[in-house]
Design a protein around this motif. Structure first.
Motif, short mmCIF file in Angstrom:
data_model
loop_
_atom_site.label_atom_id
_atom_site.label_comp_id
_atom_site.label_asym_id
_atom_site.label_seq_id
_atom_site.Cartn_x
_atom_site.Cartn_y
_atom_site.Cartn_z
N ALA A 172 0.67 -1.33 -0.02
CA ALA A 172 0.04 0.14 0.04
C ALA A 172 0.68 1.26 -0.02
N VAL A 173 0.14 2.31 -0.50
CA VAL A 173 1.06 3.69 -0.34
C VAL A 173 -0.13 4.65 0.46
N THR A 174 0.22 6.02 0.17
CA THR A 174 -0.57 7.03 0.86
C THR A 174 -2.02 6.81 0.23
N PRO A 175 -3.23 6.84 0.87
CA PRO A 175 -3.26 7.40 2.31
C PRO A 175 -3.35 6.05 3.47
N THR A 180 4.66 7.52 -0.49
CA THR A 180 4.31 7.30 -1.86
C THR A 180 5.09 6.04 -2.60
N GLU A 181 5.64 5.19 -1.92
CA GLU A 181 6.26 3.96 -2.39
C GLU A 181 5.58 3.00 -1.73
N ASN A 182 5.41 1.87 -2.57
CA ASN A 182 4.67 0.67 -1.91
C ASN A 182 5.34 0.00 -0.82
N ARG A 183 4.56 -0.17 0.23
CA ARG A 183 5.09 -0.92 1.37
C ARG A 183 4.25 -2.07 1.71
N ARG A 184 4.91 -3.29 2.30
CA ARG A 184 3.97 -4.36 2.53
C ARG A 184 3.14 -4.10 3.75
N ILE A 185 2.05 -4.60 3.55
CA ILE A 185 1.08 -4.40 4.90
C ILE A 185 0.47 -5.86 5.09
N GLY A 186 -0.21 -6.19 6.01
CA GLY A 186 -1.00 -7.31 6.24
C GLY A 186 -2.34 -7.38 6.10
N VAL A 187 -3.00 -8.26 5.60
CA VAL A 187 -4.18 -8.27 5.11
C VAL A 187 -5.25 -7.49 6.27
N GLN A 219 -1.51 -1.68 -4.28
CA GLN A 219 -2.07 -0.41 -4.53
C GLN A 219 -1.24 0.48 -5.59
N VAL A 220 -2.19 1.35 -6.49
CA VAL A 220 -1.70 1.95 -7.31
C VAL A 220 -1.48 3.54 -6.66
N PHE A 221 -0.51 4.18 -6.78
CA PHE A 221 -0.27 5.53 -6.27
C PHE A 221 -1.02 6.48 -7.35
N THR A 222 -1.86 7.25 -7.03
CA THR A 222 -2.62 8.26 -7.51
C THR A 222 -2.34 9.55 -6.90
#
Length: 223
Positions: A172-175, A180-187, A219-222
């Motif tokens: 995921a990225v912001t928000p 703004t760079e993808n970081r791994r998160i848990g489900v 997630q795609v950063f927009t």
């Protein structure tokens, strides 16, 4: 007495006849040899030429095949280098969406992006399934407005549901995160954020596994 006189004459005649026969035989033999020599040579040459022809034909065939293959490969490679594809010229590397093919109206199913969707809600499923349901809408990238930094993701149609594996790889990225760079998160972290921000419509790129469920969600950063 007469008999004795005739003997030399008969002998001479027989000798002359024998000589004539010998000369005639030589003449005929010479003619036959003369005729047979060139004819035989010609016939042998023709036969040899005919027999050797496939071998001679084989060489050009091989050369032709080599030339054809080489030319085709060379021409193809040359054309590829000389004229870049339309995708290369219209969509710079790393761009999120191509403005040349942006949607200026609600897209139809034929126009939907095959790898991305907008996420609105998450529904719990029985724990033994090991999955949750993503409530999504399909869409396509719209044309960017001159007053915005990026293109919007335009959705259409009704809500769809797609199972997400609880062990899926999610970034995921912001928000959702502060980067703004993808970081791994848990489900579960994704579930908590979406429950706190329903109908956000954040865009995700996905990949499915052998079971048809989503096993990778980014997630795609927009802007």
């Amino acid at each position: 007495m007469k008999v004795n006189r005739l003997r030399p004459v008969v002998g001479a005649l027989m000798a002359a006849a024998a000589l004539t026969a010998v000369l005639t035989g030589c003449e005929k033999g010479g003619s036959a040899a003369s005729t047979g020599g060139p004819a035989a040579a010609k016939s042998a040459g023709t036969t040899a030429g005919t027999t050797a022809e496939p071998a001679a034909t084989g060489t050009p065939t091989g050369a032709s095949a080599g030339t054809s293959t080489g030319t085709s490969a060379g021409a193809s490679g040359g054309a590829s280098k000389a004229k870049p594809s339309a995708a290369t010229t219209t969509a710079p590397a790393g761009s999120t969406a191509s403005t040349a093919a942006c949607a200026d109206a609600p897209p139809t199913p034929d126009d939907y992006d095959p790898d991305e969707f907008a996420l609105f809600r998450i529904e719990e499923l029985p724990a033994d399934t090991g999955k949750v349901n993503l409530v999504i809408q399909h869409g396509a990238w719209g044309c960017p407005d001159k007053d915005t930094d990026g293109a919007p993701f335009v959705v259409s149609g009704e809500d769809s549901r797609w199972a997400l594996d609880q062990a899926a790889y999610v970034t995921a990225v912001t928000p959702i995160t502060d980067s703004t760079e993808n970081r791994r998160i848990g489900v579960q972290e994704l579930i908590d954020w979406v429950e706190a921000h329903p109908d956000s419509g954040l865009v995700f790129r996905y990949e499915t596994g052998d079971d048809g469920a989503i096993h990778r969600l980014e997630q795609v950063f927009t802007p």
